[in-house]
Design a protein around this motif. Structure first.
Motif, PDB file in Angstrom:
ATOM      1  N   GLU A 263      86.847   1.474  36.304  1.00 19.07           N
ATOM      2  CA  GLU A 263      88.288   1.534  36.513  1.00 19.07           C
ATOM      3  C   GLU A 263      88.762   2.989  36.672  1.00 19.07           C
ATOM      4  O   GLU A 263      89.668   3.267  37.458  1.00 19.07           O
ATOM      5  N   ILE A 264      88.172   3.887  35.906  1.00 25.09           N
ATOM      6  CA  ILE A 264      88.547   5.302  36.017  1.00 25.09           C
ATOM      7  C   ILE A 264      88.216   5.820  37.414  1.00 25.09           C
ATOM      8  O   ILE A 264      89.024   6.504  38.056  1.00 25.09           O
ATOM      9  N   ARG A 265      87.050   5.454  37.912  1.00 25.61           N
ATOM     10  CA  ARG A 265      86.649   5.913  39.243  1.00 25.61           C
ATOM     11  C   ARG A 265      87.546   5.287  40.311  1.00 25.61           C
ATOM     12  O   ARG A 265      87.921   5.941  41.292  1.00 25.61           O
ATOM     13  N   ASN A 266      87.887   4.024  40.138  1.00 23.91           N
ATOM     14  CA  ASN A 266      88.793   3.375  41.097  1.00 23.91           C
ATOM     15  C   ASN A 266      90.156   4.060  41.111  1.00 23.91           C
ATOM     16  O   ASN A 266      90.786   4.198  42.165  1.00 23.91           O
ATOM     17  N   TYR A 267      90.616   4.455  39.925  1.00 24.78           N
ATOM     18  CA  TYR A 267      91.908   5.138  39.822  1.00 24.78           C
ATOM     19  C   TYR A 267      91.865   6.449  40.601  1.00 24.78           C
ATOM     20  O   TYR A 267      92.803   6.779  41.342  1.00 24.78           O
TER      21      TYR A 267
END
Length: 980
Positions: A263-267
Motif C-alpha cells: 500500500e505504501i508503494r502504491n501511494y
C-alpha cells in the motif's frame, strides 16, 4: 523526519476566491524557451514555471548569503491516506530517506530478494489475526530484515547531504502535504539535484521494521502530548466525516501495527508524480540556469492523472459540541469555529477578525483579559486549509477559576466583535504591523520559500497574487464587514474542548514486537555516493567577522559613558535596538517579576491599555528579558517611528506607576503559573539538569519563594523599573539610520544619568564535579521515559573549540552522527536521541557533557546501556569522520553572520575572553584533525566517567530498582527542583 501537528497556517486565497482586483500575472521567457509567470509588484520577484511533465518550479532570488533553502512538496498527506491504512503518508515520508536501488545499498541484486520476502511477510502479517501466528511471522520478518540489513547502508542520504554542506535535512507530513526540506550551499546545487532526482525515482523501503519502530515511538510520544490530544479532539468534533477529523497524520494504533509495504508503494506511485509536486527554491542562484538544471534532473518523471481527496461537504454545525481531554498538564479550554471552504473569499476579513481579537498587544483578549488579568493567559489563532478554515480561541484559568468561567470570558469578547464594540483605529495599526511582518519574512530564504509553499499546497500557485496584495486587502476591510462576518459565522456552532488534569484512561500504547539490532554499515559507500561527491563544487571562500571593521562604535551620554555597537541595515526601513545591562537574575531575583509587572502599569500620561495601543500604532514591539548575568531591553519597529518609540519606552520605564490591584492579580497568576510548571515534564526535566550541574542551589531554582513573592511590594518593583537605565549599559542597534544621527536621536530620547549606579553583587553558582554515578529522578505520569546524562568536565579553553566542534558533528549532533545511527537506525531504541559536548557561555565556566534519549519505559535499560556504550568507547568510522569534516568546511564557507547577529556574536566572544571570530580557528584546524584526536578527547573527557543520570518517568513503569542499577538514586521533590 518529523510530523507537524496542528493545521497549516496560511495567508493565501483559493483560486476561485472572489477578491478585490489584484496584480495580474505577466509572462517571461528564460533562455532555452522556459516560460514563467511573475508579478510586477512582487517583493520576492518569484518566478513560477510549469515544466512539460507538469512539475511546478517556484524560484525567488536572494543574494544575501551563498545558500539556498529548498522545499520539495507533494500535494498529498494524511487526507489522502486510505481509511484502511491511516498513517501511510507519514510512513512514506520516513522511508524516502532510505535510498533507492542505486544508493543506500551495498549490493542491490542480493538485497532485493530479501526485501521482496519481507514485503510478502508483511502482507501475510497484515492479514493474520491469530496472535501466536502473528508473532511467528514477525520473527520471520525480524530475521529476514537482519539479513537484508547486511546489504543496506543506513543514513546514506544524510551522508550525501552532509558532504555537500546541507543543514537541517528534514521532512514533515500534515493533512494536505508531505514536504522535504534542505538548506544547501549555493555551490552544491548540482549535487543537490542529482540526489533529489534519484531519491524520488524509485525509493526502496529498506530497514523498514526499525524505522517502523521509530514511528511507534513517535505515536507513543503523542500519547503523552496533551496539546496534541486537544487538537485531535477538536478536529474530530469539527469534522465528523471529513478526513481532517477522522484520521490523524501518524495514524491509528491498529493501522500502525499492521503496515502494508504494498500500500505504501502504491501511494507513492499514485501521488508522487510531477504534476502533483513542486521544486521550490529561495536563495543565491541564477534562475535562468537553475530552471534548465531542474528540468534535466526531473525530466524522467512522467505525468499521471491525480485524483486528490474530494470529500462530501460537512453538514452545518448547529449546536455546541463539548469534549474533554485528560492528562497531567495544566488545565485549559479551547473554543473552535469551522468556516466553510468559500470563506477564502473573505480571508482578509477573517485575518482582521483574528487580529482584533488577539495580536499580542492591542487585541480584545490582549487588553480585556490578559492585561486585565482576568485569566492566566489567552489568545486566538486563524487556520485556513484547502477545504475549510478553523478559528480557535484558547485560555488558561487563574487559581480557583473554572474552565467554564474562562470560556464565558472568551465568548464575551466574541460578542464585542458582533456588536462593533472595538476600537476601529486598531485596524489601521494591524495593517501597519502586518506590513512590518511581511518585510521581516522576506529577510531570509526560509520565509520566502515558505510563502511559495503555501501558495502551491492550497492552489498550485494560482493564489499567489492575492498573497502579495493581502496587505492592501486588509486596509480595505471595514468595521461593518467585521461585524457581518462575526454575526454570520461565530454563533453557537463551535466546539469547546476542556483540557482537564487527570489520568487519561483511554490511552492505548502501541505494543511493539521485539526486534534484533541491524547492521548500519557505517564505512560502506555506494558508487552513487562516490559519484555525487566527485561532482565539482565551485569555490566559495569563507567570510570571517572582523569585529573592528564589521561593527561601528560610538558613545552617547553626558560623559560618553554608554557604548553604541552599530551595524547598518541597507535593505529596508526596519530597526532593532537593544539596551544590554550587566545585571540579571544572578544579581536580583526581583528582575523577572518587575518586568512582568511592567505590562500592567500606567503612567501619568497613558493608561496601561493606551500604552499597548500606542506601541501597536507605531508598529513597535518591546520586551525585557533577564538571563543570569544580563537584562536586555529590546525595541524593534519602523525607522520612521524610531524616535517616538524610544521616547515612549523610556517614558514607560521611568514613569510607570504603582497598581496595587494589578500586583495582587499578578502574584496570583505567578503562583498559578508556578503550580502549572510543576505539571510540565519539560520544565521538570530542565530543573533536573540544572540540579545535576550545580547542585541543590542552582540557576533554575534561584527564585523567590512563594512567601517572598507574596510579600513583594510595588515600591520594590518600581525601584527596579525606574532605575533600570541608571545602571551601566550598552546600546545595540541594527537599522538604516547613520551612526551619527542615531547618537543624536538617542541622546534626545533616551534618558541617562550623569553617573551610573553600581551593579549589585552577583550570586555565583559553581558547577559540580561528579565523583560517582548518581540518578536524579522525578515521577511523572507518562508512557515515555526522558533520560539525560550530565557531566561537568574541564575549564573552558578556547583552544579546544575546533576539537569540540568536530567531535559534536561526528558523535551526536545530527542524523548522520554515530549516536543517531546506532541508537535509532540500528537498535531502534528511540525516536529522538543526541549527545553534545556543551560550550559554556563564560570563560570562567566549565565545558559539560549532555546526552539524551527519549525511550519507551520498557526499553529503559536498553536505552541506558546503548548510550553508555557510546560514551565509554567512541566508535571509529573514517568515512563518517570524513563526511563530518567536509560538511563542516562547506558550511563554514557559506555561513554569513549578518545584521545584529554580528554584534551578538562579538558579545558572545567577549564573554568567552576572545576577540576574534572563533569559526576561523575551527575551519583552519579541521583538515589537521583525525580520529585519533577525537578518541583521545573522548577518552579524556567522556569515557568511563561518573555521570549524573536525570530521569523523568512514571514510577509505575521505571521503578527505584531500575534506577538503582545506575547509581545512588535521589528522588527530587518538585519544591527542590523549582525552588518554590
Amino acid at each position: 523526519m518529523g510530523w507537524v501537528a496542528g493545521l497549516l497556517l496560511v495567508c493565501s486565497l483559493m483560486a476561485h476566491a472572489q477578491t478585490p482586483k489584484t496584480a495580474a500575472w505577466k509572462t517571461g521567457t528564460s533562455p532555452g524557451g522556459y516560460t514563467y509567470k511573475y508579478l510586477a509588484n512582487d517583493p520576492m520577484q518569484a518566478r513560477f514555471y510549469t515544466l512539460k511533465n507538469g512539475l511546478t518550479v517556484m524560484l525567488s532570488v536572494n543574494r544575501k548569503e551563498p545558500r539556498i533553502f529548498t522545499f520539495i512538496p507533494t500535494r498529498a498527506g494524511s487526507n489522502t491516506d486510505p481509511r484502511t491504512n491511516t498513517g501511510l503518508a507519514h510512513y512514506l515520508e520516513h522511508m524516502l530517506f532510505k535510498g533507492t536501488d542505486r544508493f543506500g545499498t551495498l549490493d542491490w541484486a542480493k538485497e532485493k530478494p530479501l526485501l521482496d520476502k519481507i514485503d510478502a511477510l508483511y502482507e501475510q502479517y497484515n492479514k493474520t489475526t491469530d496472535e501466536s501466528k502473528r508473532k511467528e511471522i514477525y520473527q520471520q520478518i525480524d530475521a529476514a530484515s537482519g539479513e537484508a540489513a547486511k546489504y543496506a547502508i543506513a543514513n546514506e542520504y544524510d551522508k550525501l547531504m552532509a558532504s555537500m554542506g546541507a543543514q537541517g535535512s528534514n521532512a514533515f507530513t500534515s493533512y494536505e502535504q508531505t514536504v522535504y526540506l534542505e538548506d544547501i550551499p549555493a555551490n552544491a546545487l548540482d549535487r543537490f539535484l542529482a540526489v533529489q532526482a534519484e531519491r524520488f525515482r524509485k525509493p526502496v523501503l529498506r530497514i523498514f521494521h526499525t524505522e517502523l519502530e521509530a514511528v511507534y515511538e513517535e505515536k507513543n510520544r503523542s500519547l503523552d502530548n496533551d496539546g496534541r490530544k486537544v487538537q485531535e479532539a477538536t478536529m474530530a468534533a469539527l469534522f465528523p466525516t471529513h478526513n481532517y477529523g477522522q484520521q490523524t497524520t501518524i495514524g491509528t494504533v491498529e493501522h500502525l501495527k499492521n503496515p502494508s509495504l504494498v500500500e505504501i508503494r502504491n501511494y507513492f506511485d499514485k501521488y508522487y508524480v510531477p504534476n502533483n509536486m513542486a521544486v521550490i527554491m529561495a536563495g543565491d542562484f541564477n534562475p535562468d540556469q537553475v530552471i534548465a538544471k531542474i528540468d534535466k534532473a526531473f525530466a524522467y518523471m512522467q505525468r499521471k492523472p491525480v485524483t486528490l481527496y474530494n470529500p462530501v461537504p460537512e453538514a452545518p454545525l448547529t449546536a455546541v459540541q463539548t469534549r474533554e481531554v485528560f492528562g497531567p498538564t495544566p488545565e485549559s479550554v479551547r473554543i473552535s469555529y469551522r468556516f466553510p471552504g468559500g470563506i477564502a473569499q473573505n480571508q482578509a476579513v477573517a485575518i482582521m477578525v483574528d487580529e482584533l481579537m488577539s495580536n499580542s498587544a492591542a487585541g480584545l483578549i490582549d487588553l480585556n483579559l490578559n492585561k486585565a488579568q482576568k485569566i492566566l493567559g489567552g489568545g486566538s489563532s486563524p487556520q485556513f486549509m484547502k477545504d475549510y478554515g478553523v478559528w480557535s480561541l484558547f485560555g488558561r484559568p487563574k487559581q480557583g477559576q473554572s474552565l467554564d468561567e474562562v470560556k464565558t470570558l472568551l465568548l464575551g469578547e466574541v460578542a464585542k466583535l458582533k456588536s462593533g464594540d472595538f476600537d476601529q483605529k486598531v485596524m489601521t495599526s494591524i495593517v501597519n504591523n502586518y506590513k512590518k511582518r511581511q518585510i521581516e519574512t522576506l529577510e531570509n530564504n526560509y520565509g520566502r520559500a515558505d510563502k511559495l509553499l503555501e501558495a502551491f499546497i492550497l492552489s498550485g500557485g494560482s493564489s499567489y497574487p492575492d498573497m502579495i496584495s493581502l496587505n492592501e486587502q486588509l486596509a480595505r476591510v471595514t468595521k461593518q464587514q467585521i461585524m457581518d462576518f462575526a454575526n454570520e459565522y461565530l454563533r453557537d456552532n463551535y466546539v469547546v474542548v476542556y483540557k482537564r488534569k487527570g489520568e487519561d484512561k483511554s490511552i492505548v500504547k502501541v505494543d511493539k514486537p521485539a526486534i534484533t539490532p541491524v547492521e548500519v554499515n557505517r564505512e560502506a559507500q555506494s558508487p552513487f555516493l562516490q559519484q555525487v561527491n566527485n561532482m565539482p563544487m565551485g569555490e566559495v571562500k569563507p567570510v570571517w567577522l572582523d569585529y573592528k571593521k564589521d561593527i561601528q562604535r560610538g558613545k552617547i551620554g553626558k560623559s560618553g559613558s554608554v557604548e553604541v555597537l552599530y551595524v547598518n541595515n541597507p535593505d529596508n526601513d526596519l530597526f532593532r535596538l537593544a539596551y544590554r545591562i550587566p545585571m540579571g537574575t544572578n544579581h536580583s531575583k526581583l528582575l523577572p517579576i518587575a518586568t512582568q509587572y511592567l505590562a500592567f502599569l500606567s503612567t501619568s500620561k497613558y493608561s496601561s491599555e493606551a500604552l499597548s495601543k500606542e506601541f501597536f500604532n507605531l508598529a513597535s514591539d518591546y520586551n525585557l528579558y533577564s538571563s543570569g548575568d544580563y537584562t536586555t531591553v529590546r525595541l524593534s519597529g519602523l525607522q520612521e517611528n524610531f524616535a517616538k518609540s524610544v521616547a515612549l519606552l523610556d517614558h514607560l520605564l521611568r514613569n510607570c506607576q504603582a497598581n496595587e490591584a494589578a500586583l495582587a492579580d499578578l502574584k496570583e497568576r505567578i503562583l498559578k503559573s508556578r503550580a502549572d510548571n510543576k505539571l510540565n515534564k519539560g520544565s521538570i526535566l530542565q530543573g533536573l539538569l540544572s540540579y545535576a550541574q550545580y547542585g541543590s542551589k542552582n540557576p533554575y531554582n534561584n527564585q523567590l519563594t512563594n512567601d517572598e513573592l507574596k510579600a513583594l511590594t510595588s515600591a520594590q518593583l518600581l525601584e527596579v523599573l525606574h532605575t533600570l537605565f541608571d545602571y551601566p549599559h550598552q546600546v545595540i542597534y541594527y537599522g538604516p539610520q547613520p551612526l551619527a544621527a542615531l547618537g543624536t536621536a538617542l541622546t534626545q530620547a533616551h534618558q541617562m544619568p550623569t553617573q551610573f549606579k553600581q551593579v549589585p553583587a552577583r550570586q555565583n553558582f559553581k558547577q559540580l564535579t561528579q565523583q560517582k554515578p548518581e540518578v536524579l529522578f522525578a515521577d511523572y505520569d507518562m508512557v515515555q521515559s526522558e533520560i539525560f546524562w550530565v557531566r561537568n568536565t574541564a575549564d573552558f579553553d578556547p583552544a579546544q573549540l575546533p576539537t569540540v566542534n568536530l567531535f559534536n558533528n561526528y558523535f551526536g549532533g545530527n542524523m548522520a552522527s554515530v549516536v543517531f545511527q546506532t541508537l535509532r537506525e540500528s537498535k531502534a531504541l528511540a525516536y529522538s536521541t543526541y549527545a553534545n559536548y556543551d560550550i559554556p557561555d563564560r570563560k570562567d565556566e566549565q565545558f559539560s557533557v549532555s546526552a539524551y534519549i527519549g525511550s519507551q519505559a520498557d526499553k529503559f535499560h536498553e536505552a541506558v546501556a546503548g548510550m553508555n556504550e557510546l560514551l565509554n568507547a567512541l566508535p571509529q568510522s573514517d568515512k563518517l569522520l570524513e563526511t563530518a569534516k567536509v560538511g563542516m568546511k562547506k558550511n563554514l564557507q557559506t555561513e554569513r553572520i549578518r545584521q545584529d547577529a554580528i554584534i551578538y556574536n562579538y558579545l558572545d566572544a567577549v564573554e568567552k575572553g576572545i576577540d576574534y571570530d572563533a569559526r576561523q580557528k575551527t575551519y583552519e584546524s579541521i583538515d589537521k584533525m583525525g580520529y585519533a584526536d577525537l578518541k583521545q578527547f573522548a577518552d579524556t573527557q567522556l569515557a568511563n566517567k561518573p555521570y549524573t543520570l536525570c530521569v523523568v518517568a512514571s514510577e509505575k513503569r521505571v521503578t527505584p530498582n531500575d534506577l538503582g542499577k545506575y547509581g545512588a538514586v535521589k528522588k527530587l521533590t518538585l519544591e527542590e527542583i523549582f525552588g518554590y
